[in-house]
Design an enzyme around this catalytic site. Structure first.
Site, PDB file in Angstrom:
ATOM      1  CB  SER A 207      -0.897  -0.035   1.203  1.00 26.63           C
ATOM      2  OG  SER A 207      -0.246  -0.067   2.159  1.00 26.63           O
ATOM      3  CG  HIS A 235      -3.559  -0.751  -2.548  1.00 27.10           C
ATOM      4  ND1 HIS A 235      -4.007   0.475  -2.210  1.00 27.10           N
ATOM      5  CD2 HIS A 235      -3.393  -1.270  -1.268  1.00 27.10           C
ATOM      6  CE1 HIS A 235      -4.157   0.835  -0.899  1.00 27.10           C
ATOM      7  NE2 HIS A 235      -3.636  -0.184  -0.355  1.00 27.10           N
ATOM      8  CE  LYS A 265      -7.383   0.442   0.583  1.00 29.89           C
ATOM      9  NZ  LYS A 265      -7.857   1.238   1.470  1.00 29.89           N
TER      10      LYS A 265
HETATM   11  N1  PLP Z   1      -5.245  -3.993   3.206  1.00 28.36           N
HETATM   12  C1  PLP Z   1      -4.632  -2.918   2.549  1.00 28.36           C
HETATM   13  C2  PLP Z   1      -3.271  -3.352   1.885  1.00 28.36           C
HETATM   14  C3  PLP Z   1      -4.935  -1.540   2.767  1.00 28.36           C
HETATM   15  O1  PLP Z   1      -4.073  -0.716   1.910  1.00 28.36           O
HETATM   16  C4  PLP Z   1      -5.932  -1.044   3.675  1.00 28.36           C
HETATM   17  C5  PLP Z   1      -6.624   0.175   3.440  1.00 28.36           C
HETATM   18  O2  PLP Z   1      -5.606   0.871   3.337  1.00 28.36           O
HETATM   19  C6  PLP Z   1      -6.732  -2.089   3.954  1.00 28.36           C
HETATM   20  C7  PLP Z   1      -6.303  -3.468   3.950  1.00 28.36           C
HETATM   21  C8  PLP Z   1      -8.039  -1.741   4.789  1.00 28.36           C
HETATM   22  O3  PLP Z   1      -9.191  -1.441   3.789  1.00 28.36           O
HETATM   23  P1  PLP Z   1     -10.139  -0.736   4.305  1.00 28.36           P
HETATM   24  O4  PLP Z   1      -9.876   0.739   4.023  1.00 28.36           O
HETATM   25  O5  PLP Z   1     -11.483  -1.131   3.261  1.00 28.36           O
HETATM   26  O6  PLP Z   1     -10.816  -1.105   5.712  1.00 28.36           O
END
Ligand code: PLP
Length: 414
Positions: A207, A235, A265
């Site tokens: 991320s 992502h 996203k």
């Molecule tokens: N996994 C990753 C790699 C993320 O970047 C994020 C959010 O930034 C999440 C999980 C969590 O997702 P959510 O924002 O839908 O709770």
């Protein structure tokens, strides 16, 4: 323990008739202000920005309308009229809230439609919808692993994975980012320690770094050593592999046991999911506490996600465009002398290092009409602060040129 300056030990009684003792709230506030001050001194304090309009290529702030280059709205669908219409129609038909958790009366036909659509997108037997990606990771890791099990986790995995590992009570073995020989070592270590189940867990697209894990090798390792493989496609979903994710893009469909993703996203809505076998999904519906004890997602967001999935599959040019914009941005900033790794998807990190410098660059970019925030610890490791740029498929070429020009103007700040 910190002493409140107005109440030194032993003097409370003497002061009691002169001024009231601080309340519990005042004492707590005092301690929190001290902690906040410590963060400010290290350039780590954060304040949310208030946008006056939704997530579009240009943001609306109270005095300015900068180009928005720090959202995860990769395909530009967050203000797409088709998603908005779907959300409105679902609210008309199903109401505003789901009213209960999924296992009580919160499962509407709409939730099942979305779970089936996500399973089709991912090429799995079924899919379980959670209220967020964060909750999907937390619930899944804790359901699959506990005391006596082991999780082998990449050092740069998302915080929700880290928190899932911590909460699970399983032995957690972290390997340096992307170093799969070290990953193998950790799996063997877990086996030697007698772990019942070993779960390897990794982001597919990281991320904050925008790079891609070596999924074929991870699948081979899981095969060779009898581990379970879980991949976070937050992502990559909607962006890579015709929107189906990195697992598909890298030709590993059918080799990943647990595919996690989020609707927040590229899918421009809210919610998280885990796609996999029927047995896995039924098990998570029973044992993932963040599924069992959480109210089902609202109909409007479920319908918006369904509309987004249909656009992901019918308009693949959006994913192609956002990846091209990201590559172009990275190449151009490298030519200007910035330290920018080539992106695997739509995330372009401009590496700075020092948090104060990253803040100064972000402020200067904003002066030039670009909103791109400084990402600092604890989101990224100490001394690796960066500007995380994310284009949207709906940004124009001229808008991208304006961002590159702003970076050119700010080069002297580094
Ligand atoms: N996994 C990753 C790699 C993320 O970047 C994020 C959010 O930034 C999440 C999980 C969590 O997702 P959510 O924002 O839908 O709770």
């Amino acid at each position: 323990m910190t002493q409140h300056p107005e109440t030194p030990a032993g003097s409370r009684a003497a002061q009691a008739d002169q001024q009231p003792l601080p309340t519990r709230t005042q004492l707590l506030d005092h301690e929190l202000l001290q902690a906040a001050q410590a963060l400010k001194e290290r350039d780590l304090w954060r304040t949310p920005l208030t946008l006056l309009a939704g997530c579009a290529p240009t943001a609306q702030l109270s005095q300015e309308a900068p180009l928005l280059f720090c959202s995860n709205n990769y395909l530009g669908l967050a203000n797409d009229p088709r998603l908005i219409a779907a959300a409105c129609a679902a609210a008309q038909q199903w109401g505003t809230g789901s009213g209960a958790s999924r296992l009580v009366s919160g499962t509407f036909d709409l939730h099942r439609q979305l779970e089936r659509a996500l399973a089709t997108l991912k090429g799995t037997a079924d899919c379980v919808l959670f209220s967020s990606g964060y909750l999907a990771n937390l619930g899944t890791i804790t359901a699959l692993c506990g005391k006596g099990d082991a999780v082998v986790s990449d050092a740069l995995n998302h915080a929700s994975i880290i928190d899932g590992c911590r909460l699970s009570g399983a032995m957690t073995l972290v390997y340096p980012h992307g170093q799969l020989d070290q990953c193998k070592e950790r799996i063997l270590q877990a086996k030697r320690a007698g772990a019942r189940r070993v779960l390897i867990v990794t982001d597919s697209v990281f991320s904050m770094d925008g790079d891609l894990c070596d999924l074929p090798r991870l699948c081979d390792l899981a095969d060779e050593l009898g581990a379970v493989l879980m991949v976070d496609e937050a992502h990559a979903t909607g962006v890579l592999g015709e929107g189906r994710g990195a697992t598909h893009a890298l030709g590993q469909s059918g080799r990943v046991d647990v595919i996690m993703g989020t609707c927040s996203k590229a899918l421009a809505s809210l919610g998280g999911f885990v796609a996999g076998s029927q047995v896995l999904c039924d098990f998570l519906r029973n044992r993932a506490r963040s599924f069992v004890f959480d109210t089902a997602p609202a109909p409007s967001v479920v319908a918006a996600t369904l509309a987004a999935i249909s656009i992901v599959t019918s308009e693949p040019e959006r994913a192609t465009r956002v990846c091209q914009l990201a590559s172009h941005l990275a190449r151009s900033l490298r030519e200007l002398g910035y330290d920018v790794p080539m992106p695997a998807a739509a995330i372009v990190p401009v590496m700075i290092g020092d948090s104060g410098k990253a803040l100064a660059l972000s402020a200067a970019l904003r002066q030039k009409g670009v909103l791109a925030l400084a990402i600092r610890p604890p989101t990224v490791p100490v001394d690796t602060a960066r500007i995380r740029l994310c284009p949207m498929a709906t940004h124009t070429d001229a808008q991208l040129d304006a961002v590159i020009a702003a970076f050119a103007d700010c080069r002297h700040l580094l």
